[in-house]
Design a protein around this motif. Structure first.
Motif, mmCIF file in Angstrom:
data_model
loop_
_atom_site.group_PDB
_atom_site.id
_atom_site.type_symbol
_atom_site.label_atom_id
_atom_site.label_comp_id
_atom_site.label_asym_id
_atom_site.label_seq_id
_atom_site.Cartn_x
_atom_site.Cartn_y
_atom_site.Cartn_z
ATOM 1 N N PRO A 145 -7.760 4.512 -4.745
ATOM 2 C CA PRO A 145 -6.777 5.227 -5.574
ATOM 3 C C PRO A 145 -5.411 5.319 -4.917
ATOM 4 C CG PRO A 145 -8.898 6.334 -5.671
ATOM 5 C CD PRO A 145 -9.029 5.253 -4.626
ATOM 6 N N ALA A 146 -5.374 5.555 -3.597
ATOM 7 C CA ALA A 146 -4.085 5.636 -2.896
ATOM 8 C C ALA A 146 -3.352 4.307 -2.960
ATOM 9 C CB ALA A 146 -4.303 6.061 -1.449
ATOM 10 N N GLN A 147 -4.078 3.211 -2.795
ATOM 11 C CA GLN A 147 -3.458 1.892 -2.854
ATOM 12 C C GLN A 147 -2.949 1.583 -4.254
ATOM 13 O OE1 GLN A 147 -6.679 -0.419 -1.294
ATOM 14 N NE2 GLN A 147 -6.151 -0.027 0.843
ATOM 15 N N ARG A 148 -3.678 2.034 -5.281
ATOM 16 C CA ARG A 148 -3.211 1.797 -6.656
ATOM 17 C C ARG A 148 -1.933 2.581 -6.931
ATOM 18 N NH1 ARG A 148 -8.698 2.264 -8.099
ATOM 19 N NH2 ARG A 148 -8.354 4.236 -9.196
ATOM 20 N N ARG A 149 -1.850 3.796 -6.408
ATOM 21 C CA ARG A 149 -0.624 4.576 -6.605
ATOM 22 C C ARG A 149 0.557 3.894 -5.926
ATOM 23 N NH1 ARG A 149 -4.266 8.918 -6.035
ATOM 24 N NH2 ARG A 149 -3.858 9.113 -3.813
ATOM 25 N N ILE A 150 0.332 3.386 -4.722
ATOM 26 C CA ILE A 150 1.403 2.683 -4.021
ATOM 27 C C ILE A 150 1.791 1.422 -4.787
ATOM 28 C CG2 ILE A 150 1.910 1.324 -1.943
ATOM 29 C CD1 ILE A 150 0.428 3.483 -0.353
ATOM 30 N N LEU A 151 0.816 0.711 -5.319
ATOM 31 C CA LEU A 151 1.105 -0.493 -6.092
ATOM 32 C C LEU A 151 1.940 -0.161 -7.327
ATOM 33 C CD1 LEU A 151 0.742 -3.500 -6.581
ATOM 34 C CD2 LEU A 151 -1.485 -3.004 -7.622
ATOM 35 N N GLU A 152 1.635 0.960 -7.989
ATOM 36 C CA GLU A 152 2.423 1.370 -9.150
ATOM 37 C C GLU A 152 3.869 1.648 -8.758
ATOM 38 O OE1 GLU A 152 0.342 4.676 -10.753
ATOM 39 O OE2 GLU A 152 -1.381 3.485 -11.415
ATOM 40 N N HIS A 153 4.061 2.284 -7.611
ATOM 41 C CA HIS A 153 5.428 2.542 -7.146
ATOM 42 C C HIS A 153 6.132 1.236 -6.774
ATOM 43 C CE1 HIS A 153 5.297 6.825 -7.400
ATOM 44 N NE2 HIS A 153 4.363 6.982 -6.459
ATOM 45 N N MET A 154 5.391 0.302 -6.215
ATOM 46 C CA MET A 154 5.980 -1.004 -5.900
ATOM 47 C C MET A 154 6.443 -1.691 -7.179
ATOM 48 S SD MET A 154 3.179 -2.258 -3.076
ATOM 49 C CE MET A 154 3.634 -3.989 -3.205
ATOM 50 N N ARG A 155 5.627 -1.605 -8.221
ATOM 51 C CA ARG A 155 6.003 -2.219 -9.501
ATOM 52 C C ARG A 155 7.272 -1.583 -10.062
ATOM 53 N NH1 ARG A 155 1.729 -2.271 -13.991
ATOM 54 N NH2 ARG A 155 3.279 -3.680 -14.875
#
Length: 212
Positions: A145-155
């Motif tokens: 979940p933490a990695q998905r949140r970071i990925l969303e911010h990267m997007r």
């Protein structure tokens, strides 16, 4: 114990319509209405028989919310009820663990049929004849979940220091997560990672991750 069915949709009239369908399948159940993903997650703190989940609410957009719920509450069947009617979205929802996908354009008899299937322990998806496992989705689902949140911010185009601020973590932690994200997704750039993550969107066709 009384059965609990959670309906998460930000349109009160549609929640009411879903409630009528639920009552015909679970006549003795208590229906819990939620207008956001956050309210739905709070309702899931108590046992529930099923969650009916819209993919478009104020605090959620796309299949990420399904991934979060399935990770935290794996025993609860999740029925996606969405205006999105692309076959690729049906397939993606199935691959990510949904029990059913009901288009909002479905008739009441179809809605009841789908809910009855889920109550009996079966899955229900529109028949498109084109259900194919997506390796990219499998890689995305391996993210924490933490990695998905970071990925969303990267997007969204945020820099590492901005992501660190938003998530209240150190920039070094952000960098470590991004390294892990690249490894799990088998990509070498933020652009490639963002293109893969677009497969969680439901408003538009996902970009082809093989292009640069």
């Amino acid at each position: 114990m009384t059965e609990r069915i959670i309906i998460a949709d930000d349109h009160p009239l549609f929640r009411a319509a879903l409630g009528h369908a639920v009552a015909s399948v679970w006549p003795d159940a208590t229906v819990i209405e939620a207008s956001s993903a956050g309210e739905a997650r709070a309702a899931l703190a108590e046992p529930a028989e099923c969650l009916l989940l819209d993919l478009h609410m104020e605090d959620s957009n796309g299949l990420s919310v399904l991934m979060d719920v399935r990770q935290d509450y794996p025993a609860v069947p999740v029925v996606i009820v969405s205006a999105s009617e692309e076959p690729r979205v049906y397939s993606a929802a199935a691959q990510l663990g949904a029990a059913a996908f009901i288009p909002k354009s479905a008739s009441l008899p179809v809605l009841r049929e789908a809910l009855q299937a889920v109550r009996e322990g079966d899955n229900w998806f529109p028949d498109t004849g084109d259900e194919v496992e997506d390796d990219d989705l499998a890689r995305i689902s391996s993210l924490t979940p933490a990695q998905r949140r970071i990925l969303e911010h990267m997007r969204a185009g945020l820099l590492n220091k901005q992501i660190a601020y938003e998530l209240s973590i150190s920039e070094a932690t952000v960098k470590a997560h991004i390294t892990a994200i690249f490894r799990k997704l088998n990509v070498i750039s933020r652009t490639q990672a963002a293109m893969l993550a677009a497969k969680l969107d439901v408003d538009q066709p996902a970009a082809d991750s093989t292009t640069s």
